[in-house]
Scaffold this motif. Structure first.
Motif, PDB file in Angstrom:
ATOM      1  N   PHE A   1      -6.000  16.925   4.698  1.00 48.19           N
ATOM      2  CA  PHE A   1      -6.319  16.886   3.259  1.00 48.19           C
ATOM      3  C   PHE A   1      -7.815  16.894   2.958  1.00 48.19           C
ATOM      4  O   PHE A   1      -8.203  16.900   1.799  1.00 48.19           O
ATOM      5  N   ILE A   2      -8.645  16.930   3.981  1.00 55.72           N
ATOM      6  CA  ILE A   2     -10.093  16.937   3.760  1.00 55.72           C
ATOM      7  C   ILE A   2     -10.625  18.361   3.788  1.00 55.72           C
ATOM      8  O   ILE A   2     -10.311  19.142   4.681  1.00 55.72           O
ATOM      9  N   GLU A   3     -11.435  18.688   2.782  1.00 58.26           N
ATOM     10  CA  GLU A   3     -12.077  20.001   2.739  1.00 58.26           C
ATOM     11  C   GLU A   3     -13.551  19.789   2.388  1.00 58.26           C
ATOM     12  O   GLU A   3     -13.868  19.031   1.474  1.00 58.26           O
ATOM     13  N   ARG A   4     -14.415  20.442   3.128  1.00 60.76           N
ATOM     14  CA  ARG A   4     -15.851  20.386   2.809  1.00 60.76           C
ATOM     15  C   ARG A   4     -16.293  21.791   2.434  1.00 60.76           C
ATOM     16  O   ARG A   4     -16.223  22.716   3.242  1.00 60.76           O
ATOM     17  N   SER A   5     -16.735  21.937   1.193  1.00 57.65           N
ATOM     18  CA  SER A   5     -17.165  23.270   0.753  1.00 57.65           C
ATOM     19  C   SER A   5     -18.622  23.200   0.306  1.00 57.65           C
ATOM     20  O   SER A   5     -19.035  22.243  -0.341  1.00 57.65           O
ATOM     21  N   GLU A   6     -19.387  24.202   0.673  1.00 57.59           N
ATOM     22  CA  GLU A   6     -20.794  24.273   0.273  1.00 57.59           C
ATOM     23  C   GLU A   6     -20.877  24.694  -1.192  1.00 57.59           C
ATOM     24  O   GLU A   6     -20.170  25.591  -1.631  1.00 57.59           O
ATOM     25  N   LYS A   7     -21.756  24.046  -1.924  1.00 59.38           N
ATOM     26  CA  LYS A   7     -21.981  24.423  -3.315  1.00 59.38           C
ATOM     27  C   LYS A   7     -22.657  25.790  -3.352  1.00 59.38           C
ATOM     28  O   LYS A   7     -23.624  26.022  -2.619  1.00 59.38           O
TER      29      LYS A   7
ATOM     30  N   ILE B   1      -4.313  15.471  -2.812  1.00 58.01           N
ATOM     31  CA  ILE B   1      -5.726  15.080  -2.714  1.00 58.01           C
ATOM     32  C   ILE B   1      -6.548  16.220  -3.311  1.00 58.01           C
ATOM     33  O   ILE B   1      -6.461  17.356  -2.859  1.00 58.01           O
ATOM     34  N   TYR B   2      -7.347  15.923  -4.344  1.00 53.39           N
ATOM     35  CA  TYR B   2      -8.120  16.980  -5.014  1.00 53.39           C
ATOM     36  C   TYR B   2      -9.127  17.589  -4.048  1.00 53.39           C
ATOM     37  O   TYR B   2      -9.822  16.871  -3.330  1.00 53.39           O
ATOM     38  N   GLN B   3      -9.217  18.914  -4.085  1.00 52.23           N
ATOM     39  CA  GLN B   3     -10.223  19.616  -3.283  1.00 52.23           C
ATOM     40  C   GLN B   3     -11.001  20.549  -4.198  1.00 52.23           C
ATOM     41  O   GLN B   3     -10.411  21.301  -4.961  1.00 52.23           O
TER      42      GLN B   3
ATOM     43  N   PRO C   1       0.822  -1.217   0.000  1.00 54.79           N
ATOM     44  CA  PRO C   1       0.000   0.000   0.000  1.00 54.79           C
ATOM     45  C   PRO C   1       0.858   1.270   0.000  1.00 54.79           C
ATOM     46  O   PRO C   1       1.982   1.265   0.499  1.00 54.79           O
ATOM     47  N   ILE C   2       0.278   2.327  -0.590  1.00 52.24           N
ATOM     48  CA  ILE C   2       0.990   3.599  -0.687  1.00 52.24           C
ATOM     49  C   ILE C   2       0.919   4.318   0.657  1.00 52.24           C
ATOM     50  O   ILE C   2      -0.166   4.537   1.205  1.00 52.24           O
ATOM     51  N   SER C   3       2.070   4.681   1.185  1.00 51.52           N
ATOM     52  CA  SER C   3       2.131   5.416   2.458  1.00 51.52           C
ATOM     53  C   SER C   3       2.088   6.915   2.179  1.00 51.52           C
ATOM     54  O   SER C   3       2.858   7.423   1.362  1.00 51.52           O
ATOM     55  N   LEU C   4       1.163   7.607   2.818  1.00 55.80           N
ATOM     56  CA  LEU C   4       0.962   9.041   2.588  1.00 55.80           C
ATOM     57  C   LEU C   4       1.671   9.862   3.658  1.00 55.80           C
ATOM     58  O   LEU C   4       1.823   9.414   4.791  1.00 55.80           O
ATOM     59  N   ASN C   5       2.052  11.078   3.283  1.00 54.90           N
ATOM     60  CA  ASN C   5       2.775  11.942   4.224  1.00 54.90           C
ATOM     61  C   ASN C   5       1.812  12.792   5.054  1.00 54.90           C
ATOM     62  O   ASN C   5       1.933  14.010   5.114  1.00 54.90           O
ATOM     63  N   PHE C   6       0.809  12.139   5.643  1.00 57.17           N
ATOM     64  CA  PHE C   6      -0.161  12.836   6.492  1.00 57.17           C
ATOM     65  C   PHE C   6      -0.156  12.191   7.879  1.00 57.17           C
ATOM     66  O   PHE C   6       0.202  11.026   8.039  1.00 57.17           O
ATOM     67  N   LYS C   7      -0.579  12.973   8.857  1.00 55.49           N
ATOM     68  CA  LYS C   7      -0.761  12.432  10.210  1.00 55.49           C
ATOM     69  C   LYS C   7      -2.238  12.307  10.568  1.00 55.49           C
ATOM     70  O   LYS C   7      -2.634  11.503  11.389  1.00 55.49           O
ATOM     71  N   HIS C   8      -3.069  13.164   9.919  1.00 57.04           N
ATOM     72  CA  HIS C   8      -4.505  13.193  10.238  1.00 57.04           C
ATOM     73  C   HIS C   8      -5.262  13.613   8.982  1.00 57.04           C
ATOM     74  O   HIS C   8      -4.755  14.416   8.179  1.00 57.04           O
ATOM     75  N   HIS C   9      -6.492  13.091   8.819  1.00 60.82           N
ATOM     76  CA  HIS C   9      -7.232  13.412   7.594  1.00 60.82           C
ATOM     77  C   HIS C   9      -7.632  14.883   7.489  1.00 60.82           C
ATOM     78  O   HIS C   9      -7.949  15.359   6.395  1.00 60.82           O
ATOM     79  N   ASP C  10      -7.626  15.611   8.607  1.00 63.40           N
ATOM     80  CA  ASP C  10      -7.921  17.055   8.525  1.00 63.40           C
ATOM     81  C   ASP C  10      -6.924  17.791   7.632  1.00 63.40           C
ATOM     82  O   ASP C  10      -7.204  18.883   7.143  1.00 63.40           O
TER      83      ASP C  10
END
Length: 452
Positions: A224-230, A361-363, A213-222
Motif C-alpha cells: 500500500f506504500i507508493e512514493r511518487s516524485e512531484k 490507503i490514499y496514494q 485495533p483495526i486489522s488490515l488485509n495486508f501482509k507487507h507495507h509494500d
C-alpha cells in the motif's frame, strides 16, 4: 534566489513534560488516520520578523530556542501522540496486520535550529514561492508510514538575517489540518502564558461496530506504500481581499438565484473554472473539483473542534470542461454548494463502513484525476493567532509535501476580515495561462505583507 543554503546548526529531541501519566499509552488509529499512511507529512510554518530593538541578536535567538523547547515539552504533554512512533504488529495465526502509535518507546519530537543568510524581503518579493522554503522543514519527501522510524513531529527553527521561520512537519496519520493548527496555537499559548485554554481530545472516535485495533488485509507495507516524485510545478500565492470575495459571493448567488452559496464556494468555483480554462483541455474532458471538508460538525452527535486526529472527507463536484466553461460562475458555485450540503452523518458513516469492508490507503498518484482541482487546507484555520514573542507572523508558507498539478491550499489573509490567500500549484505553462486569465486576475488583490 541566489546560492545561500540552509545550515543546520543543532538538533535535539524534546519529550513531553511531565511524562509519567501516559508513558505506556498505545494510541489506536481510526480509518481516517490509517488511510493517510502513504501521503506526506503536513508541512506548514510561520515567518516572523525579529524584534527591531535587539541589543544582542545571539542572546535573543538562544533565549527564543530555550523557551520554544520548554513550551514544546509542556505542549506535548497535552498532545502526547505526537511524541510517539508508529508500530506495526503482525500475527500469522489468526492473520492480523495492525498499525498504531506507541507513545512510550520513542525519543520524542525532533527540534532543529538552522540558519539562512537571506532577508524576509528576498523570500517574499519573488512572484513564485522560492523553492528554498522546502529547506525550512524536516522530513523532506517523507511519507507518513516513515513515522515507524522517524519522529511524528519535527520542528525546525530557521534564523534569517531579519527574521525567524518556525516550520513544523506533523505526521498526517496523527491528525488533519484542524488538529495541526490546534497544536500550533496551543504551543503558542503555552509559550506566552504557560497554560492552555482548550484541551485536545486524544481519545480516537470509532464507528459503533468497529472494535480497535483495526486489522488490515495486508501482509507487507509494500502493498500500500507508493512514493511518487512531484513533477516540475510553479507555486504561487494569490491574495483575495474581503471586498473582492464579497463581490464573488454576490455574483455567484445572483447568478444562481439564491443566497446560500458561501464565500469559499464562490472562490473555489472561480479557481475551478479559471484553472480548467488555463489547461485548454477538450470540451468533453471530465474535470473534478474536490474540497477537503472536516466531518467534525457533521457527525451526530458532533465531534468537538478539539478532537485530535483525522476527521476529513473530500467532497466532489464533477462535470465536463465544456459544460463548466459554457455556464457561469454561479452554476459552478452551486454544484460545489450542493456537494458540501450533501455531506452529512449518514454519508460519512457509509464511507467508513465501506472502508472497513475494504480498506483503502490514499496514494498521491492514483487518488487524483489528471484534470482535478483540489482545494486543501482552510481559510478558517487560525494561522495568524500563533505568536511566539515576535508579534503577528508576516506570512504563512508550506514545504514540499502533498503538492501536485491542480493542488490549491487556502490560508486566511494576513489582514483578516475574511480575506483569503491561495497557494496554487500548477504545471508552468498552465500557471502562465492562469496569469493571463482576465476573470481570475480581476478578482486577485494587491497585497504586500512587507508593508504590515
Amino acid at each position: 534566489m541566489g546560492t545561500p543554503a540552509v545550515r543546520r546548526i543543532s538538533e535535539c529531541f524534546v519529550k513531553p513534560h511531565p511524562s509519567d501519566h501516559f508513558s505506556d499509552q498505545i494510541c489506536n488509529l481510526t480509518p481516517w488516520d490509517i488511510a493517510m499512511l502513504s501521503v506526506h507529512y503536513i508541512q506548514k510554518g510561520l515567518l516572523f520578523k525579529k524584534p527591531e530593538t535587539l541589543v544582542d541578536e545571539n542572546e535573543f535567538i538562544q533565549n527564543l530556542l530555550e523557551k520554544l523547547k520548554h513550551s514544546l515539552s509542556l505542549t506535548l504533554s497535552h498532545f502526547y501522540p505526537l511524541s510517539g512512533r508508529l508500530v506495526t504488529h503482525k500475527t500469522q495465526n489468526p492473520p492480523s496486520y495492525t498499525v498504531s502509535v506507541d507513545c512510550k518507546n520513542s525519543d520524542g519530537a525532533r527540534f532543529i535550529y538552522a540558519t539562512l543568510d537571506v532577508t524576509i524581503s528576498e523570500l517574499l518579493s519573488p512572484v513564485d514561492t522560492p523553492s528554498i522554503f522546502q529547506s525550512f522543514f524536516d522530513h523532506h519527501k517523507a511519507i507518513n508510514h516513515d513515522g515507524h522510524s522517524m519522529p511524528l513531529l519535527s520542528i525546525q527553527i530557521t534564523e534569517l538575517v531579519d527574521g525567524v521561520f518556525i516550520g513544523c512537519s506533523m505526521n498526517h496519520v496523527i491528525g488533519d489540518g484542524t488538529s495541526y493548527w490546534n497544536f500550533f496555537n496551543s504551543w503558542s499559548q503555552i509559550f506566552q502564558a504557560q497554560s492552555l485554554s482548550r484541551q485536545p481530545i486524544n481519545n480516537r472516535w470509532f464507528p459503533n461496530n468497529c472494535i480497535p485495533p483495526i486489522s488490515l488485509n495486508f501482509k507487507h507495507h509494500d502493498e500500500f506504500i507508493e512514493r511518487s516524485e512531484k513533477p516540475l510545478l510553479r507555486e504561487r500565492f494569490f491574495h483575495f481581499s474581503a471586498e473582492s470575495i464579497a463581490k464573488l459571493k454576490a455574483k455567484a448567488n445572483s447568478e444562481s438565484n439564491t443566497t446560500t452559496i458561501s464565500s469559499f464556494q464562490s472562490l473555489s468555483a472561480l479557481v475551478w473554472r479559471s484553472i480548467t480554462r488555463a489547461r485548454s483541455i477538450p470540451s468533453d474532458q471530465k474535470t473534478t473539483c474536490r474540497l477537503a471538508a472536516t466531518s467534525r460538525s457533521r457527525m451526530e452527535p458532533a465531534l468537538p473542534e478539539e478532537y485530535f486526529g483525522n476527521c476529513l472527507h473530500a467532497v466532489n463536484a464533477e462535470t465536463t470542461a465544456g459544460e463548466l466553461l459554457e455556464n457561469d460562475l454561479g452554476w459552478a458555485a452551486w454544484k460545489l454548494h450542493v456537494a458540501v450540503k450533501n455531506l452529512n452523518d449518514r454519508v460519512v458513516l457509509q464511507y467508513l463502513q465501506e472502508w472497513l469492508d475494504s480498506p483503502v490507503i490514499y496514494q498521491m498518484g492514483r487518488f487524483f484525476e489528471p484534470y482535478c482541482v483540489m482545494m486543501g487546507s482552510s481559510p478558517r484555520f487560525n494561522m495568524y493567532g500563533s505568536e511566539f514573542g515576535m508579534g503577528k507572523a508576516v506570512a504563512a508558507r508550506s514545504g514540499y509535501a502533498n503538492k501536485f498539478d491542480g493542488k490549491v491550499s487556502s490560508y486566511p489573509g494576513r489582514e483578516g476580515g475574511g480575506s483569503i490567500d491561495l497557494e496554487v500549484c500548477l504545471f508552468p505553462h498552465t500557471m502562465t495561462a492562469l496569469e493571463s486569465d482576465k476573470e481570475f486576475m480581476n478578482a486577485v488583490s494587491e497585497f504586500n505583507p512587507l508593508l504590515f
